[in-house]
Design a protein around this motif. Structure first.
Motif, PDB file in Angstrom:
ATOM      1  N   THR A 157       0.947  -1.298  -0.050  1.00  0.00           N
ATOM      2  CA  THR A 157      -0.031   0.141  -0.126  1.00  0.00           C
ATOM      3  C   THR A 157       0.961   1.232  -0.005  1.00  0.00           C
ATOM      4  O   THR A 157       1.704   1.454   0.925  1.00  0.00           O
ATOM      5  N   TYR A 174       0.841   5.186   0.305  1.00  0.00           N
ATOM      6  CA  TYR A 174       0.392   6.485   0.678  1.00  0.00           C
ATOM      7  C   TYR A 174       0.940   7.845   0.061  1.00  0.00           C
ATOM      8  O   TYR A 174       2.050   7.713   0.135  1.00  0.00           O
ATOM      9  N   VAL A 201      -3.217   4.930  -1.896  1.00  0.00           N
ATOM     10  CA  VAL A 201      -4.105   5.626  -0.804  1.00  0.00           C
ATOM     11  C   VAL A 201      -3.882   6.967  -0.667  1.00  0.00           C
ATOM     12  O   VAL A 201      -2.733   7.207  -0.363  1.00  0.00           O
ATOM     13  N   VAL A 203      -3.786  10.556   0.924  1.00  0.00           N
ATOM     14  CA  VAL A 203      -3.782  11.151   2.160  1.00  0.00           C
ATOM     15  C   VAL A 203      -4.095  12.703   2.120  1.00  0.00           C
ATOM     16  O   VAL A 203      -3.657  13.488   3.132  1.00  0.00           O
ATOM     17  N   THR A 205      -7.363   7.999   4.441  1.00  0.00           N
ATOM     18  CA  THR A 205      -6.627   8.269   5.498  1.00  0.00           C
ATOM     19  C   THR A 205      -5.944   9.594   5.504  1.00  0.00           C
ATOM     20  O   THR A 205      -5.641  10.056   4.553  1.00  0.00           O
ATOM     21  N   LEU A 257      -1.638   8.944   9.233  1.00  0.00           N
ATOM     22  CA  LEU A 257      -0.519   8.240   8.565  1.00  0.00           C
ATOM     23  C   LEU A 257       0.827   8.487   9.446  1.00  0.00           C
ATOM     24  O   LEU A 257       1.580   7.608   9.721  1.00  0.00           O
ATOM     25  N   VAL A 295       5.208  12.368   1.960  1.00  0.00           N
ATOM     26  CA  VAL A 295       4.613  11.159   1.102  1.00  0.00           C
ATOM     27  C   VAL A 295       5.617  11.097   0.019  1.00  0.00           C
ATOM     28  O   VAL A 295       6.122  12.128  -0.105  1.00  0.00           O
TER      29      VAL A 295
END
Length: 81
Positions: A5, A7, A32, A34, A42, A47, A58
């Motif tokens: 996954t 983010y 995903v 953020v 999320t 996170l 990120v």
């Protein structure tokens, strides 16, 4: 079954690099967002709690619930493959 996954933020260039790195090595992953929006699964604060760092930039990559790292960690790991 564990999955990767990633983010990310939508318009972040380093997130695109991370996605390209994973794709280049034929690694299946879910991205995903953020970003601060209602559609985001999320938040950035969540996170930060997940990885235990006060400042989380990120992209951040997980394998199942195991924290893999940021873009630099990802590039180091997959250049060994």
């Amino acid at each position: 079954m564990k999955n990767y996954t990633l983010y990310c933020a939508t318009l972040d260039g380093t997130c695109r690099l991370a996605e390209d790195t994973l794709s280049h090595h034929n690694i299946a992953f879910e991205t995903v967002s953020v970003e601060a929006s209602r559609s985001s699964k999320t938040s950035k604060a969540e996170l930060i709690c997940m990885i235990g760092l006060e400042l989380a930039k990120v992209p951040q990559l997980f394998y199942g619930s195991e924290y893999v790292g940021n873009l630099h960690d990802l590039q180091r790991q997959f250049t060994r493959i």
